[in-house]
Motif scaffolding. Structure first.
Motif, short mmCIF file in Angstrom:
data_model
loop_
_atom_site.label_atom_id
_atom_site.label_comp_id
_atom_site.label_asym_id
_atom_site.label_seq_id
_atom_site.Cartn_x
_atom_site.Cartn_y
_atom_site.Cartn_z
N GLU A 173 10.71 4.28 0.37
CA GLU A 173 9.53 3.42 0.49
C GLU A 173 9.90 1.95 0.67
OE1 GLU A 173 7.09 4.39 -2.86
OE2 GLU A 173 6.40 6.24 -1.92
N ARG A 229 0.86 -1.19 0.00
CA ARG A 229 0.00 0.00 0.00
C ARG A 229 0.89 1.24 0.00
NH1 ARG A 229 -4.51 -2.03 4.37
NH2 ARG A 229 -5.48 -3.54 3.00
N THR A 230 0.34 2.37 0.34
CA THR A 230 1.10 3.61 0.34
C THR A 230 1.89 3.77 1.64
OG1 THR A 230 -0.59 4.63 -1.05
CG2 THR A 230 0.96 6.12 0.03
N PHE A 231 3.20 3.96 1.49
CA PHE A 231 4.09 4.12 2.63
C PHE A 231 3.74 5.39 3.40
CE2 PHE A 231 7.96 6.14 4.30
CZ PHE A 231 8.40 5.16 5.17
N ARG A 232 3.75 5.29 4.74
CA ARG A 232 3.49 6.46 5.59
C ARG A 232 4.74 6.90 6.33
NH1 ARG A 232 -0.93 7.04 10.45
NH2 ARG A 232 -0.56 9.23 10.85
N ASP A 241 1.72 2.04 7.04
CA ASP A 241 1.17 2.52 5.78
C ASP A 241 0.01 3.47 6.05
OD1 ASP A 241 -1.23 1.05 6.16
OD2 ASP A 241 -0.56 -0.61 4.91
N THR A 242 -0.51 4.08 5.00
CA THR A 242 -1.56 5.09 5.16
C THR A 242 -2.92 4.48 5.49
OG1 THR A 242 -1.92 5.10 2.77
CG2 THR A 242 -0.45 6.80 3.68
N SER A 243 -3.06 3.17 5.39
CA SER A 243 -4.32 2.51 5.72
C SER A 243 -4.39 2.05 7.17
CB SER A 243 -4.53 1.31 4.79
OG SER A 243 -4.57 1.72 3.45
N SER A 298 9.16 10.10 7.96
CA SER A 298 8.42 9.89 6.72
C SER A 298 9.36 10.25 5.58
CB SER A 298 7.15 10.74 6.69
OG SER A 298 7.49 12.10 6.53
#
Length: 127
Positions: free
Chosen positions: A85, A45-48, A109-111, A65
């Motif tokens: 990432e 998913r998108t790395f936070r 991650d962003t989720s 970050s």
């Protein structure tokens, strides 16, 4: 008639975030020396961010970050951190006996997903 077996695989949260490589633990280092710690991870998913905290504490003293760094003032001037990432590097510029501790490295991650890895640092006296 043949028996057939159907297997369904689901992608669990732990498979979405995976730490591929990490420092050996425990890490032994001489007091006053630098300590460079590196992790490689996979994230679907998108790395936070990545973070480092003391084992048993819910608040991280380091959060990094892609664009920002939060570092507790206790470690200001003593730690540096960088991340992409897929990997992270955290460096103690000069370790002291008080750095001997159990730590937890985390990738988020962003989720809201995360994966953690324990790390024990043992600082040994020079003499």
């Amino acid at each position: 008639m043949k028996n057939q077996c159907v297997v369904f695989f689901s992608c669990a949260e732990s498979q979405l975030l995976t730490i591929i490589s990490q420092p050996w633990s425990p890490v032994f280092v001489l007091e006053g020396q630098a300590l460079k710690l590196e992790w490689t991870f996979s994230i679907s998913r998108t790395f936070r961010r990545v973070q480092l905290s003391f084992l048993g504490e819910s608040v991280a003293f380091l959060e990094r970050s892609l664009t920002t760094l939060f570092l507790n003032e206790r470690f200001a001037g003593r730690l540096t951190a960088s991340t992409t990432e897929t990997n992270a590097t955290i460096s103690f510029l000069s370790v002291s006996k008080s750095d001997s501790n159990d730590y937890v490295f985390a990738v988020l991650d962003t989720s809201g997903g995360s994966v953690t890895a324990p790390l024990q640092v043992v600082v040994q006296c020079k003499y």
